[in-house]
Design a protein around this motif. Structure first.
Motif, mmCIF file in Angstrom:
data_model
loop_
_atom_site.group_PDB
_atom_site.id
_atom_site.type_symbol
_atom_site.label_atom_id
_atom_site.label_comp_id
_atom_site.label_asym_id
_atom_site.label_seq_id
_atom_site.Cartn_x
_atom_site.Cartn_y
_atom_site.Cartn_z
ATOM 1 N N GLY A 1 -14.216 -12.773 -12.914
ATOM 2 C CA GLY A 1 -14.912 -12.148 -12.908
ATOM 3 C C GLY A 1 -14.458 -10.836 -12.591
ATOM 4 N N LEU A 2 -13.712 -10.046 -13.265
ATOM 5 C CA LEU A 2 -13.114 -8.857 -13.345
ATOM 6 C C LEU A 2 -13.830 -8.160 -14.710
ATOM 7 C CD1 LEU A 2 -9.798 -8.475 -12.759
ATOM 8 C CD2 LEU A 2 -11.648 -7.615 -11.605
ATOM 9 N N THR A 3 -14.987 -7.086 -15.003
ATOM 10 C CA THR A 3 -16.012 -6.897 -15.806
ATOM 11 C C THR A 3 -14.263 -6.677 -16.923
ATOM 12 O OG1 THR A 3 -17.577 -6.634 -14.243
ATOM 13 C CG2 THR A 3 -17.867 -4.991 -15.943
ATOM 14 N N GLY A 4 -14.610 -6.821 -18.005
ATOM 15 C CA GLY A 4 -13.695 -6.602 -19.288
ATOM 16 C C GLY A 4 -12.101 -6.279 -18.486
ATOM 17 N N SER A 5 -11.394 -5.341 -18.501
ATOM 18 C CA SER A 5 -9.942 -5.348 -18.224
ATOM 19 C C SER A 5 -9.820 -3.595 -18.404
ATOM 20 C CB SER A 5 -8.791 -5.833 -19.378
ATOM 21 O OG SER A 5 -9.225 -4.684 -21.078
ATOM 22 N N GLY A 6 -10.779 -3.516 -17.586
ATOM 23 C CA GLY A 6 -10.723 -2.174 -16.995
ATOM 24 C C GLY A 6 -10.042 -1.507 -15.729
ATOM 25 N N SER A 7 -9.069 -2.875 -15.559
ATOM 26 C CA SER A 7 -8.554 -2.264 -14.128
ATOM 27 C C SER A 7 -7.513 -2.169 -13.846
ATOM 28 C CB SER A 7 -9.447 -3.947 -13.400
ATOM 29 O OG SER A 7 -10.483 -3.925 -13.263
ATOM 30 N N ASN A 8 -7.086 -1.317 -12.386
ATOM 31 C CA ASN A 8 -5.668 -0.968 -12.370
ATOM 32 C C ASN A 8 -5.087 -2.420 -11.577
ATOM 33 O OD1 ASN A 8 -5.452 0.763 -13.296
ATOM 34 N ND2 ASN A 8 -5.126 2.461 -11.784
ATOM 35 N N MET A 9 -3.911 -3.355 -11.896
ATOM 36 C CA MET A 9 -3.715 -4.081 -11.414
ATOM 37 C C MET A 9 -2.905 -4.633 -10.633
ATOM 38 S SD MET A 9 -5.915 -6.765 -12.356
ATOM 39 C CE MET A 9 -4.834 -8.551 -11.574
ATOM 40 N N ALA A 10 -2.611 -4.543 -9.275
ATOM 41 C CA ALA A 10 -0.733 -4.321 -8.940
ATOM 42 C C ALA A 10 -0.367 -5.539 -7.759
ATOM 43 C CB ALA A 10 -0.964 -3.231 -7.829
ATOM 44 N N TRP A 11 0.567 -5.264 -7.598
ATOM 45 C CA TRP A 11 1.450 -6.322 -6.436
ATOM 46 C C TRP A 11 1.872 -5.591 -5.602
ATOM 47 C CZ3 TRP A 11 1.404 -11.645 -6.745
ATOM 48 C CH2 TRP A 11 1.538 -11.962 -8.110
ATOM 49 N N PHE A 12 0.884 -6.246 -4.069
ATOM 50 C CA PHE A 12 1.937 -5.707 -2.671
ATOM 51 C C PHE A 12 2.537 -6.639 -2.036
ATOM 52 C CE2 PHE A 12 -0.503 -1.621 -1.891
ATOM 53 C CZ PHE A 12 -1.752 -1.482 -2.622
ATOM 54 N N ARG A 13 3.426 -6.652 -1.333
ATOM 55 C CA ARG A 13 3.747 -7.543 -0.272
ATOM 56 C C ARG A 13 3.603 -6.924 1.221
ATOM 57 N NH1 ARG A 13 10.230 -6.026 -1.841
ATOM 58 N NH2 ARG A 13 10.779 -4.564 -1.267
ATOM 59 N N GLN A 14 4.174 -7.890 2.142
ATOM 60 C CA GLN A 14 3.629 -7.932 3.168
ATOM 61 C C GLN A 14 4.200 -8.164 4.544
ATOM 62 O OE1 GLN A 14 -0.293 -8.739 5.260
ATOM 63 N NE2 GLN A 14 -0.264 -6.595 6.598
ATOM 64 N N PHE A 15 5.690 -7.612 4.711
ATOM 65 C CA PHE A 15 6.592 -8.239 5.745
ATOM 66 C C PHE A 15 6.321 -8.422 7.068
ATOM 67 C CE2 PHE A 15 9.576 -7.202 2.647
ATOM 68 C CZ PHE A 15 9.377 -6.348 1.915
ATOM 69 N N PRO A 16 6.210 -9.273 8.231
ATOM 70 C CA PRO A 16 5.642 -9.612 9.381
ATOM 71 C C PRO A 16 5.390 -8.219 10.098
ATOM 72 C CG PRO A 16 7.482 -11.303 8.787
ATOM 73 C CD PRO A 16 7.486 -10.469 8.306
ATOM 74 N N GLY A 17 4.934 -8.193 11.302
ATOM 75 C CA GLY A 17 4.477 -7.234 11.567
ATOM 76 C C GLY A 17 4.545 -6.113 11.195
ATOM 77 N N LYS A 18 4.183 -6.246 9.736
ATOM 78 C CA LYS A 18 3.839 -4.710 8.723
ATOM 79 C C LYS A 18 3.286 -4.020 7.939
ATOM 80 C CE LYS A 18 8.493 -3.195 10.311
ATOM 81 N NZ LYS A 18 9.311 -2.316 9.524
ATOM 82 N N GLU A 19 2.889 -3.465 7.567
ATOM 83 C CA GLU A 19 2.306 -3.115 6.411
ATOM 84 C C GLU A 19 1.522 -3.310 5.739
ATOM 85 O OE1 GLU A 19 -0.747 -1.388 9.739
ATOM 86 O OE2 GLU A 19 -1.269 -1.678 7.084
#
Length: 124
Positions: free
Chosen positions: A26-44
């Motif tokens: 569903g993304l329009t073309g390939s003009g997007s930044n992609m990233a990975w985040f992670r979340q520890f319990p109780g943290k942002e």
């Protein structure tokens, strides 16, 4: 409708590796930044690594030299190769997509779309 689906998480021992995948639709073309985040319990959620359309990357200091992000624009898929995993890498990992911007965003607010998350557990 944009959808991000992560896969590849699991339980591994310290020193092992995993490769996470994120299939985007569903993304329009390939003009997007992609990233990975992670979340520890109780943290942002915290930034792990990001990649721009043409392959420019950024990574958190805690994973530099161990994790590598890549993307296949033809398949709308982004990967996170995680080597030399440590117990402190245990977290839920999320894929994110946002509008192309310079520099690569490192905050959750820089991204519009999110996957459901995949658990990575590093334990002996």
């Amino acid at each position: 409708q944009v959808q991000l689906v992560e896969s590849g998480g699991g339980l591994v021992q310290p020193g092992d590796f995993l490769r996470l995948s994120c299939a985007a639709s569903g993304l329009t073309g390939s003009g997007s930044n992609m990233a990975w985040f992670r979340q520890f319990p109780g943290k942002e959620r915290e930034f792990v690594s990001g990649i721009r359309t043409r392959g420019i990357t950024a990574a958190a200091d805690s994973v530099k030299g161990r994790f590598t992000i890549s993307r296949d624009n033809s398949e709308n898929t982004v990967y996170l190769q995680m080597n030399s995993l440590k117990p402190e890498d245990t977290a839920v990992y999320y894929c994110a997509a946002g509008f192309a911007r310079i520099p690569i965003g490192t905050f959750p607010k820089d991204y519009t779309y999110w996957g459901q998350g995949t658990q990575v557990t590093v334990s002996s």
